[in-house]
Enzyme design. Structure first.
Site, PDB file in Angstrom:
ATOM      1  N   ASP A 119       0.862  -1.174   0.000  1.00  0.00           N
ATOM      2  CA  ASP A 119       0.000   0.000   0.000  1.00  0.00           C
ATOM      3  C   ASP A 119       0.899   1.224   0.000  1.00  0.00           C
ATOM      4  O   ASP A 119       2.080   1.146   0.344  1.00  0.00           O
ATOM      5  CB  ASP A 119      -1.021  -0.017   1.132  1.00  0.00           C
ATOM      6  CG  ASP A 119      -0.450   0.261   2.504  1.00  0.00           C
ATOM      7  OD1 ASP A 119      -1.074  -0.167   3.471  1.00  0.00           O
ATOM      8  OD2 ASP A 119       0.600   0.919   2.639  1.00  0.00           O
ATOM      9  N   GLU A 162      -5.458   2.537  -1.858  1.00  0.00           N
ATOM     10  CA  GLU A 162      -4.041   2.537  -2.213  1.00  0.00           C
ATOM     11  C   GLU A 162      -3.411   1.156  -2.013  1.00  0.00           C
ATOM     12  O   GLU A 162      -2.204   1.021  -1.898  1.00  0.00           O
ATOM     13  CB  GLU A 162      -3.286   3.607  -1.409  1.00  0.00           C
ATOM     14  CG  GLU A 162      -3.043   3.276   0.037  1.00  0.00           C
ATOM     15  CD  GLU A 162      -4.225   3.530   0.981  1.00  0.00           C
ATOM     16  OE1 GLU A 162      -4.031   3.356   2.191  1.00  0.00           O
ATOM     17  OE2 GLU A 162      -5.337   3.880   0.532  1.00  0.00           O
TER      18      GLU A 162
END
Length: 186
Positions: A119, A162
């Protein structure tokens, strides 16, 4: 008016080069036939309507209908359902489906299978400070980096927000460690 019986020499000449179509025309059950016509894929629906029935069957009407647009639309909808629009990577749904297939194949072939989960740190700060269009650009650019770095042989997906995942089959541990280290240095 064109009247051709599917089993005749006329039909064989008319559908010369497309034996799949001729075969479908000879049958009475409906069929979808995929052909390459002038270098392009086309789909045709072949159906039969009987005139009369039983001993009073007087003939059959064959209908050949180009359904390419419908098939192309279905393919596009399937692609969209499995693709993350922003990153143009596989989405979570595609990753879970393909990941199961990759796992089964890896187990069957006795090959290694690696899963990388990533991420983007502080991504919320990018969105808050510079706005969502900039955050979208970061997601898009990071996706391109992943594709270029891991290549076509990897299953790469944006799982949401993300969060990203990469699945790699058949790469030795040492080589993958080096590949990840190189990515982190970018």
């Amino acid at each position: 008016e064109l009247e051709i019986s599917p089993g005749t020499a006329d039909a064989a000449r008319l559908f010369e080069g497309w034996p799949e179509l001729l075969l479908a025309m000879e049958k009475t059950e409906p069929a979808i036939v995929k052909l390459t016509v002038k270098g392009r894929e086309r789909w045709y629906d072949v159906s039969t309507e009987e005139i009369g029935e039983g001993k009073l069957l007087r003939g059959r009407i064959k209908t050949l209908r180009d359904v390419t647009d419908i098939f192309q639309l279905n393919e596009e909808l399937s692609r969209l359902a499995m693709t993350d629009e922003l990153s143009v990577l596989s989405n979570r749904r595609a990753f879970l489906k393909l990941g199961k297939e990759w796992t089964a194949r890896s187990e069957a072939n006795g090959t290694s299978l690696h899963l990388l989960m990533m991420d983007l740190d502080f991504f919320k700060d990018v969105n808050d400070r510079y706005g969502h269009p900039t955050g979208d650009l970061v997601i898009h650019e990071f996706s391109q980096i992943l594709k270029e770095h891991f290549g076509e042989g990897a299953l790469i997906a944006r799982l949401g927000g993300e969060e990203f995942a990469v699945m790699i089959e058949g790469t030795p541990d040492e080589a993958l460690t080096e590949q990840v280290d190189t990515l982190l240095d970018k």
